[in-house]
Design an enzyme around this catalytic site. Structure first.
Site, short mmCIF file in Angstrom:
data_model
loop_
_atom_site.label_atom_id
_atom_site.label_comp_id
_atom_site.label_asym_id
_atom_site.label_seq_id
_atom_site.Cartn_x
_atom_site.Cartn_y
_atom_site.Cartn_z
N LYS A 193 0.82 -1.21 0.00
CA LYS A 193 0.00 0.00 0.00
C LYS A 193 0.86 1.27 0.00
CE LYS A 193 -2.30 0.36 3.65
NZ LYS A 193 -2.81 1.29 4.66
N ARG A 268 -12.06 3.39 9.43
CA ARG A 268 -11.97 1.99 9.88
C ARG A 268 -13.34 1.44 10.26
NH1 ARG A 268 -7.01 0.43 9.01
NH2 ARG A 268 -5.29 1.43 10.09
N ARG A 307 10.18 -9.80 4.67
CA ARG A 307 10.48 -8.46 5.15
C ARG A 307 11.04 -8.50 6.58
NH1 ARG A 307 5.64 -4.07 4.97
NH2 ARG A 307 5.26 -4.57 7.15
N ARG A 313 11.32 -5.72 12.34
CA ARG A 313 10.04 -5.48 13.01
C ARG A 313 9.55 -6.78 13.63
NH1 ARG A 313 5.87 -1.98 9.40
NH2 ARG A 313 4.41 -3.05 10.79
N ARG A 325 -2.86 -10.60 12.10
CA ARG A 325 -3.00 -9.24 11.57
C ARG A 325 -3.81 -9.25 10.28
NH1 ARG A 325 2.90 -7.72 10.92
NH2 ARG A 325 2.19 -5.91 9.73
#
Ligand code: IMP
Ligand code: MG
Length: 369
Positions: A193, A268, A307, A313, A325
């Protein structure tokens, strides 16, 4: 919303409201004139629709004729009134009622008074369907006014913008904000995104509003809204929608001349989507599309694990956290997919492929908005 030449107009006065206003004018004038047989004079071109509806409603005998004047160029009134067709009959001793579609600066009306100065009419009555009091600069009495409107350009019901719009049965008002492309961008974690938002913002000259960034900015700079948001976060409470909306509103206002916005991370919930619609509506604009990148779960998991190896992360390292998620994303956005689908504004775009391929797919959707 309608487009005439290069400009956009929004619905302003409905056919029904116009009909009521015309009927009220007819009733008032008929009551005033009693058994006098008036000559109704329409000022062409704009008044043709009003005159037609008006005399059909007029309950007693009357005469109808027209004069043709021209003063408008584009969306601006000019001082220079042209007399294209003048009076063609003797009106000595007659009661004349001028039927105007609209009185704006009053220049046209001044010309009308000049025309009738030496005609020896018994009475000259001025009636106008629309009247812009803020624009009116003359002292001539307006005997009958249908609807007072603000000083904004309108079309429809006889009124035109460079020749177009006279045929519309209702009245439309010029939009203060012209056409914008406003997107709500969605995609599950790992869908790319951020990358695509950067391309779209360049290609379409849009302003990217990431709610996360807006929050961080306001809190870091200790703006009033930032402090307010923080007070909720410090108590472990959700920041109320209105606070977020107020922050977004500020961002939109900071970029008043923008071609459009990419909203990222908002809305949201249904309530937020409605609030965003209202915000855009207040700016005379709208959300044009929710564009969602669609990527198969397995592909996402692989991408994020990949990633995680380099990003460090923590939430990209654990497969079960990643799956959670992704699941959460779908549970949350399903509602919004329905919200925008119901308005025919949902566009799912295949998010698997090269960056360029996906950009092309997104552009195909956006170019059609
Ligand atoms: P005035 O001479 O400035 O009072 O303007 C009267 C004429 O200008 C009208 O008869 C219309 O032809 C035109 N006009 C004024 N305002 C508008 C508008 O908002 N839309 C379209 N035409 C208008
Ligand atoms: Mg006119």
């Amino acid at each position: 919303m309608i487009k005439l030449h290069d400009l956009y107009f929004k619905p302003f006065i409905s056919e029904q409201e116009i009909d009521t206003a015309v009927q009220n004018m007819v009733d008032d004038i008929a009551a005033d004139l009693g058994d006098e047989v008036p000559v109704f004079i329409g000022i062409l071109n704009g008044s043709f629709m009003l005159v037609s509806d008006f005399v059909k409603k007029y309950p007693k005998p009357c005469e109808v004729t027209f004069i043709k004047l021209a003063s408008y160029e584009g969306v601006k009134s000019t001082e220079d009134i042209q007399r294209l067709i003048g009076l063609t009959q003797d009106l000595t001793g007659r009661t004349v009622v001028i039927l105007e579609d609209i009185i704006d600066s009053g220049n046209t009306l001044e010309e009308v008074h000049r025309i009738f100065k030496d005609e020896g009419v018994k009475e000259l009555i001025i009636a106008t369907l629309f009247y812009k009091p803020e624009a009116y600069k003359k002292d001539f009495k307006l005997h009958h006014v249908g609807i007072e409107i603000p000083e904004k350009f309108i079309v429809g019901y006889g009124l035109d913008y460079d020749g177009l719009g006279r045929d519309l049965p209702g009245v439309y008002q010029l939009k203060t904000t012209q056409h914008m492309t406003n997107l709500v961008l969605f995609g599950p974690p790992g869908a790319g995104k951020g990358t695509q938002a950067n391309f779209l913002k360049e290609k379409y000259d849009l302003v990217h509003i990431s709610t996360g960034d807006v929050f961080r900015y306001n809190i870091k700079n200790e703006t009033a809204l930032g402090m307010l948001a923080k007070s909720f976060m410090d108590k472990g409470e959700l920041v109320p929608d209105q606070v977020t909306i107020d922050m977004l509103n500020k961002e939109v206002e900071k970029n008043a001349g923008a071609n459009g916005f990419i909203f990222d991370g908002f809305p949201r919930t249904n309530a937020q989507a409605k609030a965003l619609d209202e915000l855009m509506d207040n700016k005379d604009s709208q959300i044009n599309a929710m564009v969602a990148l669609e990527v198969d779960d397995e592909v996402l998991v692989q991408r994020l694990l990949e990633r995680g190896k380099t990003s460090g992360r923590a939430d990209d390292a654990d497969e079960s956290i990643i799956r959670n998620r992704i699941k959460e994303y779908y549970t949350k956005t399903a509602i919004l997919k329905d919200y925008y689908s119901n308005q025919d504004k949902y566009f799912g775009v295949d998010g698997v492929g090269s960056i360029e391929e996906i950009t092309v797919r997104l552009s195909t959707v956006i170019d059609k908005l």
